[in-house]
Design an enzyme around this catalytic site. Structure first.
Site, mmCIF file in Angstrom:
data_model
loop_
_atom_site.group_PDB
_atom_site.id
_atom_site.type_symbol
_atom_site.label_atom_id
_atom_site.label_comp_id
_atom_site.label_asym_id
_atom_site.label_seq_id
_atom_site.Cartn_x
_atom_site.Cartn_y
_atom_site.Cartn_z
ATOM 1 N N TRP A 132 -2.826 3.194 -5.943
ATOM 2 C CA TRP A 132 -4.111 3.785 -6.372
ATOM 3 C C TRP A 132 -4.051 4.504 -7.712
ATOM 4 C CZ3 TRP A 132 -2.600 6.586 -1.524
ATOM 5 C CH2 TRP A 132 -2.628 5.721 -0.423
ATOM 6 N N GLY A 133 -3.107 4.124 -8.560
ATOM 7 C CA GLY A 133 -3.028 4.765 -9.879
ATOM 8 C C GLY A 133 -2.376 6.137 -9.852
ATOM 9 N N ASP B 158 0.820 -1.209 0.000
ATOM 10 C CA ASP B 158 0.000 0.000 0.000
ATOM 11 C C ASP B 158 0.864 1.274 0.000
ATOM 12 O OD1 ASP B 158 -2.495 1.225 -0.006
ATOM 13 O OD2 ASP B 158 -3.250 0.075 1.685
ATOM 14 N N GLU C 47 0.794 9.025 -9.492
ATOM 15 C CA GLU C 47 2.166 9.232 -9.980
ATOM 16 C C GLU C 47 2.460 8.472 -11.274
ATOM 17 O OE1 GLU C 47 5.165 9.129 -6.835
ATOM 18 O OE2 GLU C 47 3.565 9.428 -5.367
ATOM 19 N N ASP D 75 -9.765 3.355 -4.436
ATOM 20 C CA ASP D 75 -10.475 2.269 -3.740
ATOM 21 C C ASP D 75 -11.904 2.095 -4.257
ATOM 22 O OD1 ASP D 75 -8.215 2.099 -2.240
ATOM 23 O OD2 ASP D 75 -9.239 2.226 -0.300
HETATM 24 C C1 GLA Z 1 -5.926 1.308 1.124
HETATM 25 C C2 GLA Z 1 -6.045 0.267 0.008
HETATM 26 C C3 GLA Z 1 -7.181 -0.676 0.316
HETATM 27 C C4 GLA Z 1 -6.946 -1.359 1.662
HETATM 28 C C5 GLA Z 1 -6.751 -0.312 2.752
HETATM 29 C C6 GLA Z 1 -6.298 -0.925 4.048
HETATM 30 O O1 GLA Z 1 -7.030 2.149 1.142
HETATM 31 O O2 GLA Z 1 -6.224 0.880 -1.244
HETATM 32 O O3 GLA Z 1 -7.320 -1.649 -0.712
HETATM 33 O O4 GLA Z 1 -5.810 -2.188 1.569
HETATM 34 O O5 GLA Z 1 -5.787 0.674 2.379
HETATM 35 O O6 GLA Z 1 -6.132 0.025 5.058
#
Ligand code: GLA
Length: 380
Positions: free
Chosen positions: A162-163, A127, A165, A184
Site C-alpha cells: 500500500w505504498g 499483501d 515504508e 486501496d
Molecule cells: C488488501 C489489499 C486489497 C485486497 C485485500 C484482500 O486490502 O490491498 O487489494 O487484496 O487486502 O483482503
C-alpha cells in the site's frame, strides 16, 4: 522475467471479495477470449484473497484451497487458464494471516512458493496484513522474492504493501515486477482521484522491470460489489477518466468489474487500442504533469509522456467540480515557438484529428471528463 511493459489482467477482489469459486474463474477466463480481452493484451486471471481453508494442512503445512469454492483444486484452474493461452495469478500475504484472515505466508515463504509453482501459478500478489513485526516490509518482501526466484517457475511478484515504508526506495531489490504505490481503491470518484493525484510525486519510481501499481480498476463496476462506496454510482465519463489516467501514467491494468456482465461501452473503453498502445508503449518512459491546477497545485491538468518514435501522449483532465478553460503552452512539453513545430492531435476516443496552434492548445474540459491525444510534432 520482470515485465518490460505494465501487466494487464483481471482480479477478483473489487467485485467479488470472498465470494469466489471455480465457476466464476473459468467463466471469466472464457470471457477473456470471447470478448477479445486476450487479443487486446489482457493475460492474467488473478484470484485474490479468501481462496483457502482457514488453516494449513496439519500434515504437510501447505495452504489448502477451500474445496467448497475450488472442488478440483488450483492445478485444475491453472491448466484451464493455460489452455486458453492465459496466465494464472494467485494471492498470499507477508504476514501470518491475510487481510481476510486466511493463512499468510510468514515463515512459510519457501514452502508456499513451491506449492504455487507446482500448481502452475504465474503471478503472485503479496499483501501486508498481520505482520509479526511492523516496519520490516523490506525484509519480508525480499524473502518471498527469493522464494519465487528459487521455486523453479517464472512467477511475477506483485507486491502490495500500500505504498507504506517508502517502498519505492527498495522494492526493486526484492525482484518484484510491480508494487502497490497507493492504498486501496474504492468504487467512488473521490477514491480514484486521491490515487491519481497521489501518484504525481511518484512518477519517477515506475519503470520497466517494476511498475507503480495504482490498484485494480473500478471501471465498469457501477457500485456492484465488494469495494462499492458512496451513494451514487460513478458515471461512464468518470470511468473513462480513470482508465485514461491509468493508461497515460503507464500503470498495470487489472480490471476489477464482473467482466461477464460488462456493457458494450465499458468493453469498448477497456479494449480501446489507441489507449492501450499508450499504456503499453514499448519504451515505458516516465510521465509528467506539465500543468497542474490552480490553486490546488497537486492536481494534474495536463499529463504528458513521450512515446516510442516522435509522438507523445497528452491527457487534459478535470478532476474538479467546475469547467476548466485555458491555453496550454507547447513549450511545457519542450516545443517553444522557435522550434517551428506544432502538434497534430489524434483524439484516441473520437479518432478525430485536429491541430494545435504554433505555440498553444486551447482547451475546455467539463468536470470529471478528460481528453486524450496521441500528439505528433509537425512543421507549423
Ligand atoms: C488488501 C489489499 C486489497 C485486497 C485485500 C484482500 O486490502 O490491498 O487489494 O487484496 O487486502 O483482503
Amino acid at each position: 522475467m520482470n515485465p518490460r511493459t505494465p501487466p494487464l489482467g483481471w482480479n477478483t477482489w473489487n467485485t467479488f471479495g470472498e465470494k469466489i469459486n471455480e465457476q466464476l474463474i473459468l467463466e471469466s477466463a472464457d470471457k477473456f477470449i470471447e470478448l477479445g480481452l486476450k487479443d487486446a493484451g489482457y493475460e492474467y486471471v488473478v484470484i485474490d484473497d479468501c481462496w483457502s481453508l482457514r488453516e494449513r494442512d496439519p500434515k504437510t503445512n501447505e495452504i489448502v484451497p477451500d474445496p467448497a469454492k475450488f472442488p478440483h483444486g488450483m492445478k485444475f484452474i491453472a491448466d484451464y487458464i493455460h489452455s486458453k493461452g492465459l496466465k494464472f495469478g494467485m494471492y498470499s500475504c507477508a504476514g501470518t494471516r491475510t487481510c481476510g484472515d486466511y493463512p499468510g505466508s510468514y515463515d512459510h515463504e519457501f514452502l508456499d512458493a513451491r506449492t504455487f509453482a507446482r500448481w502452475g501459478v504465474d503471478f503472485l500478489k503479496y499483501d501486508y496484513c498481520d505482520m509479526p513485526f511492523g516496519g520490516q516490509a523490506e525484509f519480508y518482501y525480499r524473502r518471498m522474492g527469493q522464494a519465487l526466484r528459487l521455486s523453479g517457475r517464472d512467477i511475477l511478484f506483485s507486491a502490495c504493501n500500500w505504498g507504506s515504508e517508502d517502498v519505492w526506495r527498495w522494492i526493486r531489490t526484492t525482484g518484484a515486477g510491480m508494487y502497490r504505490s497507493t492504498g486501496d481503491i474504492f468504487d467512488a470518484f473521490g477514491s480514484m482521484k486521491d490515487i491519481a493525484v497521489g501518484q504525481l510525486p511518484k512518477f519517477d519510481t515506475s519503470a520497466p522491470g517494476c511498475f507503480n501499481d495504482m490498484d485494480m480498476l473500478t471501471v465498469g463496476m457501477y457500485r456492484q460489489g465488494n469495494v462499492a462506496r458512496g451513494d451514487a454510482a460513478q458515471t461512464f465519463d468518470e470511468y473513462r477518466v480513470q482508465f485514461a489516467l491509468w493508461c497515460v501514467y503507464g500503470a498495470p491494468l487489472m480490471l476489477g468489474c464482473d467482466i461477464r456482465k460488462m456493457d458494450k461501452d465499458i468493453l469498448a473503453l477497456v479494449t480501446n487500442k489507441e489507449l492501450l498502445a499508450i499504456d503499453q508503449d514499448p519504451l515505458a518512459l516516465q510521465p509528467y504533469a506539465p500543468e497542474t491546477c490552480w490553486p490546488n497545485k497537486e492536481e494534474p491538468r495536463v499529463v504528458a509522456r513521450l512515446l516510442d518514435g516522435k509522438d507523445l501522449a497528452l491527457l487534459f483532465v478535470n478532476l474538479g467540480e467546475n469547467d476548466a478553460w485555458g491555453r496550454f503552452h507547447l513549450e511545457r512539453v519542450g516545443l517553444p515557438y522557435q522550434s517551428g513545430m506544432k502538434l497534430r492531435l489524434r483524439d484516441v476516443f473520437s479518432r478525430k484529428v485536429s491541430s494545435s496552434g504554433r505555440d498553444t492548445i486551447s482547451y475546455h474540459i467539463p468536470p470529471h471528463t478528460c481528453q486524450v491525444y496521441r500528439a505528433t510534432p509537425v512543421k507549423a
